[in-house]
Scaffold this motif. Structure first.
Motif, short mmCIF file in Angstrom:
data_model
loop_
_atom_site.label_atom_id
_atom_site.label_comp_id
_atom_site.label_asym_id
_atom_site.label_seq_id
_atom_site.Cartn_x
_atom_site.Cartn_y
_atom_site.Cartn_z
N GLN A 219 38.56 40.00 37.26
CA GLN A 219 38.95 39.08 36.20
C GLN A 219 38.56 37.62 36.46
OE1 GLN A 219 43.08 39.53 35.08
NE2 GLN A 219 42.81 41.67 34.47
N PRO A 220 38.88 37.04 37.63
CA PRO A 220 38.52 35.63 37.84
C PRO A 220 37.01 35.38 37.85
CG PRO A 220 40.15 36.37 39.45
CD PRO A 220 39.61 37.59 38.78
N ALA B 199 43.24 39.36 44.17
CA ALA B 199 42.35 38.73 43.18
C ALA B 199 42.44 37.22 43.26
CB ALA B 199 42.70 39.23 41.78
N GLY B 200 43.66 36.70 43.44
CA GLY B 200 43.84 35.26 43.56
C GLY B 200 43.14 34.70 44.78
N ALA B 201 43.22 35.45 45.91
CA ALA B 201 42.55 35.00 47.13
C ALA B 201 41.03 35.07 46.99
CB ALA B 201 43.02 35.84 48.31
N THR C 108 32.34 42.96 35.27
CA THR C 108 32.76 44.30 34.92
C THR C 108 32.48 45.21 36.11
OG1 THR C 108 32.27 43.99 32.57
CG2 THR C 108 32.45 46.26 33.36
N PRO C 109 33.52 45.82 36.69
CA PRO C 109 33.27 46.70 37.84
C PRO C 109 32.36 47.87 37.49
CG PRO C 109 35.60 46.18 37.65
CD PRO C 109 34.94 45.70 36.39
#
Length: 205
Positions: free
Chosen positions: A68-69, A40-42, A73-74
């Motif tokens: 989140q980032p 997620a960070g990448a 909504t999936p």
């Protein structure tokens, strides 16, 4: 142009211990959750318009971290589930009887259906994956994260790129790996393949 980021879910205990999951609703383990957070960070540097995920928990939990980032909504769908291995699910791969290992190997290497009444035929797998792509391709453009499973994502990748499916056994998509394909000039093209989570941060920018 349409861009797809094909992402396999994070690690589960079944992955760790060599147990066949299929459509069992297994959960991420602590390492899998850590993988999903790192991914997620990448991926926060990417432009992602929508996130589509298998509705099985290991995939939807991975999708939730990636979402989140991006404040998305999936969208969960059974169309992206893993292939159903029927009565083989839950069994340790190395401890299966030789006959079952043989049938599983024929599925992987020759694309021959498992000879069990409760196993999902390959035609059904291809139908539901094609249905998903047809729906997605109705959009003229966009960047979409697709979170799914090892076998079904591999099958989808070979389907989109017209690679021989008998070669699927040569590629094992790693947990939380990213494979990028684009639809350009009326054909799907490969951009990156099986980029693993520990090397993503310096690349997906």
């Amino acid at each position: 142009m349409i861009t797809l980021y094909l992402i396999r879910h994070g690690e589960t205990d079944a992955n760790k211990h060599g147990i066949l999951q299929g459509q069992q609703n297994t959960l991420l383990n602590s390492n899998g959750l850590s993988q999903a957070k790192t991914l997620a960070g990448a991926c926060q540097h990417l432009t992602i318009n929508t996130i589509h995920s298998s509705d099985l928990a290991r995939a939807s939990s991975t999708a939730a971290q990636i979402a989140q980032p991006h404040q998305l909504t999936p969208k969960l769908t059974p169309l992206l589930r893993e292939i159903g291995f029927g009565s083989l699910e839950g069994q340790h791969l190395k401890l299966m009887p030789a006959e079952k290992q043989y049938h599983l190997q024929r599925l992987y290497t020759q694309q021959i259906n498992l000879p069990y009444a409760d196993a999902e035929p390959l035609a059904k797998l291809e139908s539901r994956l094609s249905q998903f792509i047809k729906h997605l391709s109705a959009e003229s453009s966009g960047n979409h994260a697709i979170i799914g499973h090892g076998y079904s994502l591999n099958y989808l990748l070979h389907h989109l790129l017209n690679w021989p499916k008998q070669n699927m056994q040569l590629l094992e998509l790693a947990n939380c790996s990213v494979t990028e394909v684009i639809f350009n000039r009326q054909q799907w093209q490969l951009v990156r393949l099986n980029q693993q989570v520990n090397s993503l941060s310096s690349i997906l920018k």
